[in-house]
Design a protein around this motif. Structure first.
Motif, PDB file in Angstrom:
ATOM      1  N   GLN A  45       0.824  -1.226   0.000  1.00 30.55           N
ATOM      2  CA  GLN A  45       0.000   0.000   0.000  1.00 30.55           C
ATOM      3  C   GLN A  45       0.852   1.269   0.000  1.00 30.55           C
ATOM      4  OE1 GLN A  45       0.411  -2.111   2.507  1.00 30.55           O
ATOM      5  NE2 GLN A  45       0.185  -1.128   4.526  1.00 30.55           N
ATOM      6  N   HIS A  46       2.134   1.137   0.334  1.00 29.04           N
ATOM      7  CA  HIS A  46       3.044   2.288   0.309  1.00 29.04           C
ATOM      8  C   HIS A  46       3.692   2.368  -1.075  1.00 29.04           C
ATOM      9  CE1 HIS A  46       2.720   2.875   4.662  1.00 29.04           C
ATOM     10  NE2 HIS A  46       2.728   1.557   4.739  1.00 29.04           N
ATOM     11  N   TRP A  47       3.171   3.270  -1.899  1.00 25.01           N
ATOM     12  CA  TRP A  47       3.614   3.356  -3.296  1.00 25.01           C
ATOM     13  C   TRP A  47       5.067   3.761  -3.424  1.00 25.01           C
ATOM     14  CZ3 TRP A  47       1.390   1.482  -7.540  1.00 25.01           C
ATOM     15  CH2 TRP A  47       0.084   1.042  -7.411  1.00 25.01           C
ATOM     16  N   ALA A  48       5.595   4.518  -2.487  1.00 22.12           N
ATOM     17  CA  ALA A  48       6.978   4.998  -2.588  1.00 22.12           C
ATOM     18  C   ALA A  48       7.993   3.850  -2.518  1.00 22.12           C
ATOM     19  CB  ALA A  48       7.262   6.020  -1.498  1.00 22.12           C
ATOM     20  N   THR A  49       7.618   2.739  -1.902  1.00 26.01           N
ATOM     21  CA  THR A  49       8.548   1.605  -1.793  1.00 26.01           C
ATOM     22  C   THR A  49       8.001   0.334  -2.457  1.00 26.01           C
ATOM     23  OG1 THR A  49       7.634   1.288   0.426  1.00 26.01           O
ATOM     24  CG2 THR A  49       9.817   2.305   0.274  1.00 26.01           C
ATOM     25  N   ARG A  50       6.823   0.442  -3.054  1.00 28.49           N
ATOM     26  CA  ARG A  50       6.171  -0.737  -3.632  1.00 28.49           C
ATOM     27  C   ARG A  50       7.054  -1.487  -4.632  1.00 28.49           C
ATOM     28  NH1 ARG A  50      -0.074  -1.233  -5.210  1.00 28.49           N
ATOM     29  NH2 ARG A  50      -0.016  -3.315  -6.062  1.00 28.49           N
ATOM     30  N   TYR A  51       7.750  -0.755  -5.497  1.00 27.46           N
ATOM     31  CA  TYR A  51       8.571  -1.403  -6.527  1.00 27.46           C
ATOM     32  C   TYR A  51      10.066  -1.251  -6.259  1.00 27.46           C
ATOM     33  CZ  TYR A  51       4.149  -1.792  -8.937  1.00 27.46           C
ATOM     34  OH  TYR A  51       2.851  -2.096  -9.253  1.00 27.46           O
ATOM     35  N   ASN A  52      10.439  -0.828  -5.073  1.00 25.97           N
ATOM     36  CA  ASN A  52      11.848  -0.715  -4.706  1.00 25.97           C
ATOM     37  C   ASN A  52      12.442  -2.132  -4.607  1.00 25.97           C
ATOM     38  OD1 ASN A  52      14.234  -0.579  -3.014  1.00 25.97           O
ATOM     39  ND2 ASN A  52      13.591   1.498  -2.462  1.00 25.97           N
ATOM     40  N   GLU A  53      13.522  -2.378  -5.327  1.00 23.44           N
ATOM     41  CA  GLU A  53      14.092  -3.731  -5.364  1.00 23.44           C
ATOM     42  C   GLU A  53      14.543  -4.230  -3.983  1.00 23.44           C
ATOM     43  OE1 GLU A  53      17.002  -4.454  -8.390  1.00 23.44           O
ATOM     44  OE2 GLU A  53      15.709  -3.654  -9.962  1.00 23.44           O
ATOM     45  N   LYS A  54      14.888  -3.310  -3.102  1.00 22.79           N
ATOM     46  CA  LYS A  54      15.302  -3.731  -1.757  1.00 22.79           C
ATOM     47  C   LYS A  54      14.100  -4.092  -0.895  1.00 22.79           C
ATOM     48  CE  LYS A  54      19.516  -1.075  -2.007  1.00 22.79           C
ATOM     49  NZ  LYS A  54      20.207   0.158  -1.656  1.00 22.79           N
ATOM     50  N   ASN A  55      12.914  -3.847  -1.401  1.00 21.13           N
ATOM     51  CA  ASN A  55      11.684  -4.134  -0.670  1.00 21.13           C
ATOM     52  C   ASN A  55      10.878  -5.274  -1.305  1.00 21.13           C
ATOM     53  OD1 ASN A  55       9.848  -3.500   1.470  1.00 21.13           O
ATOM     54  ND2 ASN A  55       8.500  -2.542  -0.046  1.00 21.13           N
ATOM     55  N   ASN A  56      11.428  -5.937  -2.297  1.00 26.45           N
ATOM     56  CA  ASN A  56      10.731  -7.018  -2.999  1.00 26.45           C
ATOM     57  C   ASN A  56      11.637  -8.241  -3.113  1.00 26.45           C
ATOM     58  OD1 ASN A  56       8.070  -5.867  -4.456  1.00 26.45           O
ATOM     59  ND2 ASN A  56       9.604  -4.256  -4.330  1.00 26.45           N
ATOM     60  N   HIS A  57      11.233  -9.323  -2.466  1.00 22.81           N
ATOM     61  CA  HIS A  57      12.047 -10.535  -2.521  1.00 22.81           C
ATOM     62  C   HIS A  57      11.151 -11.767  -2.574  1.00 22.81           C
ATOM     63  CE1 HIS A  57      14.715  -7.518  -0.703  1.00 22.81           C
ATOM     64  NE2 HIS A  57      15.663  -8.160  -1.346  1.00 22.81           N
ATOM     65  N   PHE A  98       2.328   4.469 -18.604  1.00 26.14           N
ATOM     66  CA  PHE A  98       3.607   4.592 -19.292  1.00 26.14           C
ATOM     67  C   PHE A  98       4.737   4.061 -18.408  1.00 26.14           C
ATOM     68  CE2 PHE A  98       7.539   6.902 -20.158  1.00 26.14           C
ATOM     69  CZ  PHE A  98       7.722   6.584 -21.496  1.00 26.14           C
ATOM     70  N   THR A  99       4.738   4.445 -17.135  1.00 27.58           N
ATOM     71  CA  THR A  99       5.792   4.010 -16.213  1.00 27.58           C
ATOM     72  C   THR A  99       5.732   2.496 -16.014  1.00 27.58           C
ATOM     73  OG1 THR A  99       5.589   6.128 -15.101  1.00 27.58           O
ATOM     74  CG2 THR A  99       6.785   4.423 -13.923  1.00 27.58           C
ATOM     75  N   ILE A 100       4.532   1.965 -15.885  1.00 29.82           N
ATOM     76  CA  ILE A 100       4.377   0.515 -15.711  1.00 29.82           C
ATOM     77  C   ILE A 100       4.894  -0.211 -16.945  1.00 29.82           C
ATOM     78  CG2 ILE A 100       2.679  -1.360 -15.509  1.00 29.82           C
ATOM     79  CD1 ILE A 100       1.058   0.583 -13.675  1.00 29.82           C
ATOM     80  N   ARG A 101       4.584   0.307 -18.134  1.00 32.74           N
ATOM     81  CA  ARG A 101       5.060  -0.298 -19.388  1.00 32.74           C
ATOM     82  C   ARG A 101       6.597  -0.244 -19.436  1.00 32.74           C
ATOM     83  NH1 ARG A 101       5.011  -4.022 -22.574  1.00 32.74           N
ATOM     84  NH2 ARG A 101       5.584  -3.652 -24.705  1.00 32.74           N
ATOM     85  N   HIS A 102       7.150   0.882 -19.046  1.00 27.84           N
ATOM     86  CA  HIS A 102       8.598   1.072 -19.032  1.00 27.84           C
ATOM     87  C   HIS A 102       9.257   0.035 -18.099  1.00 27.84           C
ATOM     88  CE1 HIS A 102      12.360   3.416 -19.109  1.00 27.84           C
ATOM     89  NE2 HIS A 102      12.456   3.061 -17.836  1.00 27.84           N
ATOM     90  N   LEU A 103       8.699  -0.133 -16.901  1.00 30.52           N
ATOM     91  CA  LEU A 103       9.249  -1.095 -15.936  1.00 30.52           C
ATOM     92  C   LEU A 103       9.103  -2.527 -16.436  1.00 30.52           C
ATOM     93  CD1 LEU A 103       8.098   0.370 -12.501  1.00 30.52           C
ATOM     94  CD2 LEU A 103      10.431   0.190 -13.357  1.00 30.52           C
ATOM     95  N   THR A 104       7.999  -2.810 -17.121  1.00 34.52           N
ATOM     96  CA  THR A 104       7.780  -4.153 -17.672  1.00 34.52           C
ATOM     97  C   THR A 104       8.875  -4.494 -18.673  1.00 34.52           C
ATOM     98  OG1 THR A 104       5.401  -3.872 -17.394  1.00 34.52           O
ATOM     99  CG2 THR A 104       6.111  -5.629 -18.877  1.00 34.52           C
ATOM    100  N   ILE A 105       9.197  -3.549 -19.538  1.00 35.44           N
ATOM    101  CA  ILE A 105      10.261  -3.768 -20.533  1.00 35.44           C
ATOM    102  C   ILE A 105      11.605  -3.919 -19.820  1.00 35.44           C
ATOM    103  CG2 ILE A 105      11.542  -2.689 -22.433  1.00 35.44           C
ATOM    104  CD1 ILE A 105       8.789  -1.364 -23.227  1.00 35.44           C
TER     105      ILE A 105
END
Ligand SMILES: [Zn+2]
Length: 92
Positions: free
Chosen positions: A10-22, A69-76
């Motif tokens: 729910q915290h968007w600022a860290t949602r996709y941070n690589e150090k927060n996803n394992h 656009f950002t989601i598409r960019h991250l997907t690529i």
């Protein structure tokens, strides 16, 4: 495996941070609520002793939900990263 978030999604600022996803097994991520204390300890061990505190601070910053656009960019970006990892995978 699930993608376990140390700081909740729910915290968007860290949602996709690589150090927060394992990678986390479904039992730990779901039934055991993400095992936050273990997660915190491992993140600090992996990235340095202040990492968890920094993630917590960052998570409190206001951040907007990502646009298409950002989601598409991250997907690529991550699709290419997966291809790169497959190339680096040891033969055995
Ligand atoms: Zn587990």
């Amino acid at each position: 495996m699930d993608c376990g978030h140390g700081i909740g999604r729910q915290h968007w600022a860290t949602r996709y941070n690589e150090k927060n996803n394992h990678a986390q097994c479904k039992k730990c991520n779901g039934f055991e609520g993400g095992k936050r204390e273990v997660y915190k300890e491992r993140v600090n061990k992996l990235y340095g002793p202040q990492t968890w505190d920094l993630l917590e601070l960052t998570s409190r910053k206001p951040a907007k939900q990502m646009d298409a656009f950002t989601i598409r960019h991250l997907t690529i970006y991550y699709s290419l990263k997966v291809k790169e990892m497959k190339l680096l995978k040891p033969a055995i």
